[in-house]
Design a protein around this motif. Structure first.
Motif, short mmCIF file in Angstrom:
data_model
loop_
_atom_site.label_atom_id
_atom_site.label_comp_id
_atom_site.label_asym_id
_atom_site.label_seq_id
_atom_site.Cartn_x
_atom_site.Cartn_y
_atom_site.Cartn_z
N VAL A 89 0.88 -1.30 0.13
CA VAL A 89 0.04 -0.06 0.06
C VAL A 89 1.14 1.31 0.04
N LEU A 90 0.96 1.99 -0.99
CA LEU A 90 1.70 3.21 -1.21
C LEU A 90 1.27 4.19 -0.55
N ASP A 91 2.06 4.82 0.59
CA ASP A 91 1.63 5.59 1.75
C ASP A 91 2.53 6.86 1.58
N PRO A 102 -0.80 23.02 -0.27
CA PRO A 102 -0.14 21.65 0.05
C PRO A 102 -1.48 20.59 0.24
N LEU A 103 -2.60 21.26 0.39
CA LEU A 103 -3.77 20.31 0.66
C LEU A 103 -4.20 19.87 -0.97
N ASP A 104 -3.96 20.96 -1.99
CA ASP A 104 -4.20 20.57 -3.27
C ASP A 104 -3.07 19.49 -3.74
N GLU A 105 -1.73 19.93 -3.40
CA GLU A 105 -0.73 18.85 -3.62
C GLU A 105 -0.91 17.40 -3.13
N SER A 106 -1.55 17.29 -1.84
CA SER A 106 -1.85 16.22 -1.32
C SER A 106 -2.87 15.46 -2.19
N HIS A 107 -3.88 16.07 -2.67
CA HIS A 107 -4.79 15.73 -3.53
C HIS A 107 -4.27 15.02 -4.89
N ARG A 108 -3.49 15.89 -5.47
CA ARG A 108 -2.87 15.61 -6.56
C ARG A 108 -2.11 14.46 -6.26
N ARG A 109 -1.35 14.02 -5.36
CA ARG A 109 -0.41 13.02 -5.13
C ARG A 109 -1.22 11.81 -5.16
N VAL A 110 -2.40 11.81 -4.46
CA VAL A 110 -3.18 10.61 -4.45
C VAL A 110 -3.77 10.13 -5.73
N ILE A 111 -4.29 11.08 -6.44
CA ILE A 111 -4.67 10.90 -7.84
C ILE A 111 -3.61 10.20 -8.62
N ASP A 112 -2.22 11.05 -8.34
CA ASP A 112 -1.18 10.25 -9.17
C ASP A 112 -0.88 8.83 -8.93
N ILE A 113 -0.99 8.49 -7.44
CA ILE A 113 -0.63 7.19 -6.72
C ILE A 113 -1.71 6.19 -7.54
N LEU A 114 -3.01 6.66 -7.56
CA LEU A 114 -4.16 5.75 -8.20
C LEU A 114 -3.79 5.60 -9.58
N ASN A 115 -3.40 6.33 -10.29
CA ASN A 115 -3.04 6.23 -11.77
C ASN A 115 -1.55 5.22 -11.85
N PHE A 116 -0.81 5.60 -10.88
CA PHE A 116 0.38 4.84 -10.83
C PHE A 116 0.25 3.44 -10.49
N PHE A 125 -4.06 -1.23 -3.30
CA PHE A 125 -4.73 -0.42 -2.43
C PHE A 125 -3.89 1.20 -2.40
N ALA A 126 -4.52 2.13 -2.45
CA ALA A 126 -3.92 3.63 -2.33
C ALA A 126 -4.46 4.05 -1.03
N VAL A 127 -4.07 5.05 -0.43
CA VAL A 127 -4.58 5.52 1.20
C VAL A 127 -4.25 6.91 1.01
N PHE A 128 -4.92 7.87 1.96
CA PHE A 128 -4.75 9.29 2.36
C PHE A 128 -5.33 9.31 3.68
N LYS A 129 -4.83 10.39 4.36
CA LYS A 129 -5.25 10.97 5.81
C LYS A 129 -6.47 11.97 5.50
N PRO A 130 -7.46 11.90 6.20
CA PRO A 130 -8.33 13.15 5.90
C PRO A 130 -7.68 14.56 5.97
N SER A 131 -7.06 14.51 7.06
CA SER A 131 -6.22 15.94 7.20
C SER A 131 -5.29 16.52 6.30
N SER A 132 -4.98 15.34 5.26
CA SER A 132 -4.09 15.83 4.15
C SER A 132 -5.02 16.52 3.00
N VAL A 175 -9.65 0.28 -7.99
CA VAL A 175 -8.35 0.41 -7.18
C VAL A 175 -9.02 0.79 -5.69
N SER A 176 -8.95 -0.08 -4.77
CA SER A 176 -9.38 -0.03 -3.29
C SER A 176 -8.81 1.42 -2.75
#
Length: 391
Positions: A89-91, A102-116, A125-132, A175-176
């Motif tokens: 699970v890439l975290d 940084p919040l937009d950057e975190s969101h972009r990062r999760v989208i990038d991970i999902l694509n990756f 699986f992919a993962v994120f924290k609500p406060s990110s 992807v979960s």
């Protein structure tokens, strides 16, 4: 049930002798509380003052607990552990910031991970924290039922959009998506939002997973209520079960502010709560999927026994075991070798940005009774076994 977690040959098969010695050295250090405190202070100072310590950190604690500095950098680790039947699970373990960029950057990062990770069998699986994805204090204000200003409402709409576009992307790519839990005083807002995402994207099967920290005495009731909602409204429930990560902070705040602590009164009560949740979920697999995030051997055996009892196949996609990379290899690799679904949380990010995560790991290991001594005794047994094999 066969006691599989004593098998150190399988547990440490991927470690060279040098890596085994490094792991032993690190856990010896972590076992020493004053040393962890001093090491933390020195490391923070060194990074803040730009002393050239990144190479040292990278070759010791970072490489033991992290996959790399970016997604591509993680792939040799991902491929290596997948050969042993363990997924990743890439975290992206860079701590959340409050500003919008940084919040937009975190969101972009999760989208990038999902694509990756799409179509990568080794990374289901992919993962994120609500406060990110949103300010902690905004989640807190909504959890407390306070009215938002117009500006805050706009801000919350952006948070909802980040959640929604990430869950939609996960749904499109099949992807979960695991969403982590945080402190109790912000969690209600996160729970409500994640339940909305489940309603929307878990119509045919589980894509979105919430996380329940079972050291909270109210989580069993929450789990049952969620199942009833899912039955009535026709969606599926994904839950990652963990014991919890903020106990001291939770107890201190409750005492400070004069409300009853949300934490179970004892370790035994937490264990009982966790095992009850495992049992409940296995009995309701018709509408649930479980990701059992645990370093606890007894809970892992319990889940294996229940799977046997209910004739659930070891590789049933609704049941996963999970541990953190660099810890509890005796659980992960022995499960993987026997055909269970198991994944390692693989943190990654720039060395200096991941340091808060690494420091928290060291502090947690120091404070969790028995965790570090168990790691040390297993490493010691494997060193001994290799020496005898060599002779």
């Amino acid at each position: 049930m066969e006691k599989i977690f004593e098998d150190t040959k399988t547990a440490f098969a991927l470690k060279t002798d040098a890596e085994l010695e490094r792991a032993y050295f690190l856990f010896k250090l972590i076992a020493n509380q004053p040393l962890v405190r001093i090491g933390t202070a020195v490391t923070n100072f060194a990074i803040k003052t730009h002393l050239p310590v990144e190479g040292l950190i990278r070759s010791t604690v970072f490489d033991h607990f992290c996959g790399g500095v970016n997604e591509e950098d993680c792939m040799p680790v991902v491929d290596k552990i997948f050969e042993k039947g363990v997924c990743s699970v890439l975290d992206y373990s860079v701590e959340g910031k409050d500003e919008e960029n940084p919040l937009d950057e975190s969101h972009r990062r999760v989208i990038d991970i999902l694509n990756f990770v799409k179509e990568k069998e080794a990374i289901p699986f992919a993962v994120f924290k609500p406060s990110s994805f949103g300010r902690f204090s905004l989640f807190q204000k909504i959890s407390e039922g306070k009215e938002l200003t117009i500006r805050e409402q706009d801000e919350w709409d952006r948070v909802v959009n980040r959640f929604d576009s990430s869950c939609r992307k996960a749904h499109q790519l099949d992807v979960s998506l695991l969403i982590d839990a945080e402190e109790s005083w912000m969690q209600d807002a996160a729970d409500n939002l994640i339940t909305d995402m489940m309603r929307k994207y878990n119509k045919k099967k589980v894509i979105v997973y919430n996380t329940l920290q079972m050291y909270r005495w109210d989580r069993m009731d929450f789990l049952k209520k969620l199942y009833r909602q899912a039955e009535e409204e026709g969606f599926y429930v994904g839950v990652k079960l963990v014991r919890g990560a903020y106990m001291e902070k939770e107890n201190e705040r409750a005492e400070e502010m004069g409300y009853p602590t949300p934490i179970c009164p004892s370790k035994d009560a937490t264990d009982k709560n966790y095992n009850e949740a495992i049992t409940y979920m296995l009995e309701h697999l018709d509408r649930m999927a479980i990701f059992a995030g645990t370093h606890n051997e007894e809970s892992s055996y319990r889940l294996m026994e229940l799977m046997e009892k209910y004739r659930i196949a070891k590789d049933d996609s609704r049941v996963w075991f999970g541990q953190l990379y660099g810890m509890s290899d005796h659980i992960s690799y022995n499960l993987g070798a026997r055909g269970y679904n198991v994944a390692k949380y693989l943190p990654f990010g720039p060395v200096k940005d991941v340091m808060p995560y690494l420091i928290r790991r060291a502090e947690e290991n120091t404070s969790v009774a028995g965790q570090t001594s168990r790691e040390l005794s297993l490493l010691k047994n494997e060193r001994k076994r290799r020496k005898l094999e060599f002779l």
